[in-house]
Design a protein around this motif. Structure first.
Motif, mmCIF file in Angstrom:
data_model
loop_
_atom_site.group_PDB
_atom_site.id
_atom_site.type_symbol
_atom_site.label_atom_id
_atom_site.label_comp_id
_atom_site.label_asym_id
_atom_site.label_seq_id
_atom_site.Cartn_x
_atom_site.Cartn_y
_atom_site.Cartn_z
ATOM 1 N N ALA A 30 0.816 -1.212 0.000
ATOM 2 C CA ALA A 30 0.000 0.000 0.000
ATOM 3 C C ALA A 30 0.850 1.262 0.000
ATOM 4 O O ALA A 30 0.502 2.267 -0.622
ATOM 5 N N THR A 31 1.981 1.207 0.702
ATOM 6 C CA THR A 31 2.849 2.388 0.777
ATOM 7 C C THR A 31 3.451 2.716 -0.576
ATOM 8 O O THR A 31 3.627 3.889 -0.926
ATOM 9 N N ALA A 32 3.744 1.686 -1.365
ATOM 10 C CA ALA A 32 4.405 1.894 -2.655
ATOM 11 C C ALA A 32 3.563 2.694 -3.630
ATOM 12 O O ALA A 32 4.090 3.302 -4.554
ATOM 13 N N CYS A 33 2.231 2.688 -3.467
ATOM 14 C CA CYS A 33 1.378 3.388 -4.424
ATOM 15 C C CYS A 33 0.917 4.745 -3.917
ATOM 16 O O CYS A 33 0.069 5.381 -4.531
ATOM 17 N N ARG A 34 1.443 5.180 -2.797
ATOM 18 C CA ARG A 34 1.060 6.484 -2.266
ATOM 19 C C ARG A 34 2.047 7.531 -2.753
ATOM 20 O O ARG A 34 3.181 7.590 -2.305
ATOM 21 N N GLY A 35 1.563 8.358 -3.657
ATOM 22 C CA GLY A 35 2.422 9.313 -4.317
ATOM 23 C C GLY A 35 2.441 10.683 -3.673
ATOM 24 O O GLY A 35 2.059 10.861 -2.508
ATOM 25 N N PRO A 36 2.885 11.688 -4.430
ATOM 26 C CA PRO A 36 3.038 13.041 -3.900
ATOM 27 C C PRO A 36 1.747 13.631 -3.329
ATOM 28 O O PRO A 36 1.791 14.384 -2.355
ATOM 29 N N LEU A 37 0.598 13.310 -3.942
ATOM 30 C CA LEU A 37 -0.665 13.872 -3.455
ATOM 31 C C LEU A 37 -0.964 13.385 -2.039
ATOM 32 O O LEU A 37 -1.402 14.154 -1.183
ATOM 33 N N TYR A 38 -0.746 12.101 -1.794
ATOM 34 C CA TYR A 38 -0.919 11.561 -0.443
ATOM 35 C C TYR A 38 0.021 12.270 0.532
ATOM 36 O O TYR A 38 -0.391 12.682 1.621
ATOM 37 N N ILE A 39 1.283 12.376 0.123
ATOM 38 C CA ILE A 39 2.298 12.938 1.016
ATOM 39 C C ILE A 39 1.964 14.379 1.395
ATOM 40 O O ILE A 39 2.059 14.775 2.565
ATOM 41 N N SER A 40 1.573 15.178 0.404
ATOM 42 C CA SER A 40 1.263 16.581 0.695
ATOM 43 C C SER A 40 0.050 16.700 1.611
ATOM 44 O O SER A 40 -0.028 17.624 2.428
ATOM 45 N N ALA A 41 -0.905 15.773 1.498
ATOM 46 C CA ALA A 41 -2.079 15.795 2.382
ATOM 47 C C ALA A 41 -1.683 15.409 3.803
ATOM 48 O O ALA A 41 -2.068 16.080 4.773
ATOM 49 N N VAL A 42 -0.906 14.339 3.924
ATOM 50 C CA VAL A 42 -0.505 13.850 5.245
ATOM 51 C C VAL A 42 0.291 14.903 6.005
ATOM 52 O O VAL A 42 0.114 15.092 7.217
ATOM 53 N N GLU B 212 -2.334 -0.040 -12.953
ATOM 54 C CA GLU B 212 -3.400 -0.977 -12.612
ATOM 55 C C GLU B 212 -2.856 -2.252 -11.968
ATOM 56 O O GLU B 212 -3.494 -2.826 -11.070
ATOM 57 N N LYS B 213 -1.689 -2.705 -12.413
ATOM 58 C CA LYS B 213 -1.106 -3.910 -11.830
ATOM 59 C C LYS B 213 -0.783 -3.701 -10.359
ATOM 60 O O LYS B 213 -0.997 -4.580 -9.520
ATOM 61 N N MET B 214 -0.249 -2.519 -10.054
ATOM 62 C CA MET B 214 0.104 -2.234 -8.667
ATOM 63 C C MET B 214 -1.138 -2.192 -7.787
ATOM 64 O O MET B 214 -1.189 -2.794 -6.706
ATOM 65 N N LEU B 215 -2.183 -1.499 -8.259
ATOM 66 C CA LEU B 215 -3.418 -1.400 -7.479
ATOM 67 C C LEU B 215 -4.067 -2.765 -7.302
ATOM 68 O O LEU B 215 -4.654 -3.056 -6.258
ATOM 69 N N ALA B 216 -3.970 -3.601 -8.350
ATOM 70 C CA ALA B 216 -4.607 -4.914 -8.298
ATOM 71 C C ALA B 216 -3.959 -5.824 -7.258
ATOM 72 O O ALA B 216 -4.617 -6.734 -6.728
#
Length: 321
Positions: free
Chosen positions: A176-188, A212-216
């Motif tokens: 789950a951490t691998a798919c959290r990009g800049p938008l997540y980070i700026s919110a957190v 899609e592969k990562m999310l799946a």
């Protein structure tokens, strides 16, 4: 006979050492010259640096690494210290703009980490990859988003940096951490300006990950909306996500005591779930999705539209109020 016997007993390692002593120590000389260049950069002595680089032997060592601990190139030193003029002189004399250190960090990454905006711009203009190294899981954009450095982030995005996270880990290591990009980070980290800037440049408002592969491979990937509620980001973040087309029905939100404390944000989300978007809002979302350029603002400026409509597409609605 005794001398001959000693020669026979001489090991291959001893022979190799003798031959190495007879060879010119080119690597040692390059390291010494690199060390001299690094010293000039560290002292921000542009005159000395230029004088050294006027000599061919030093120009050949401009991309060599030296120093204790983590050997670095002179360009990396200039980027880390924010010594702009030295950085420019090194680039003029053939310094490799995307050279990597042992951590797979580029000079640009180092300049971003140090918040040296002028060096960041100079490196980008010289052709530095705004996404950093493919071998480094972190990136300049992630670093700027975490630090809340909106000016640096703006330049990175202007030069084509990706606003969404791209997988750099093997599939078996996906989490789950691998798919959290800049938008997540700026919110957190509570950087609202960076959050909005990323959305303006096309960040995915749902997952901030388009692979899609990562999310799946992740059982329950968290949407950006869920992340905002979890960290108590507030109404402004939810409103921006709604404005930029986040799927308000996508997250399976469980209204717990923490969410109840965010009355305004929760009320906004629930309202959006029952009220359809206006035609103007839907048109804006459709046009922005149609623009595939990394810099969506530049793409909007190329549209043959009145300035008022271009401002609306950029979410600059001051004139419409």
């Amino acid at each position: 006979m005794l001398i001959l016997g000693q020669a026979v007993n001489m090991s291959l390692m001893d022979i190799s050492k003798i031959f190495s002593l007879l060879q010119p120590k080119e690597e040692d000389e390059r390291s010494e010259r690199s060390q001299a260049l690094n010293a000039a950069v560290s002292a921000d002595d542009v005159v000395l640096l230029s004088d050294l680089l006027s000599q061919e032997s030093y120009r050949k060592a401009v991309n060599a690494r030296s120093g204790w601990g983590i050997p670095v190139t002179p360009l990396r030193t200039a980027a880390a210290l924010g010594h702009l003029r030295c950085l420019e002189v090194l680039l003029e004399h053939g310094a490799e703009v995307d050279s990597l250190d042992v951590k797979a960090q580029t000079p640009l990454f180092t300049a971003v980490s140090g918040k040296h905006l002028d060096c960041v711009v100079a490196l980008l203009k010289a052709g530095a990859d705004p996404n950093g190294s493919q071998y480094n899981n972190c990136s300049p954009v992630l670093t700027a988003a975490r630090e809340g450095d909106v000016d640096v982030l703006r330049e990175l995005l202007r030069f084509g940096a990706e606003a969404d996270v791209k997988p750099k880990v093997p599939e078996w290591a996906t989490n789950a951490t691998a798919c959290r990009g800049p938008l997540y980070i700026s919110a957190v980290y509570g950087h609202l300006d960076c959050f909005k800037l990323l959305l303006l440049h096309g960040a995915n408002p749902d997952y901030n990950c388009t692979d899609e592969k990562m999310l799946a491979r992740i059982k329950q990937p968290k949407t950006v909306l869920e992340t905002c509620f979890h960290y108590g980001c507030g109404e402004e973040y939810v409103q921006l996500l709604v404005d930029f087309g986040a799927d308000v029905y996508l997250p399976t939100l469980i209204v717990d005591k923490f969410m109840k404390q965010q009355n305004e944000a929760l009320a906004l989300l629930l309202k959006e779930r029952v009220c359809p978007k206006t035609l103007m809002t839907q048109a804006r979302l459709s046009i922005r999705r149609y623009i595939k350029l990394p810099d969506k603002e530049a793409g909007i400026d190329w549209l043959d539209l009145p300035q008022m409509l271009r401002n609306y597409l950029k979410h600059n609605t001051t004139e419409l109020l």
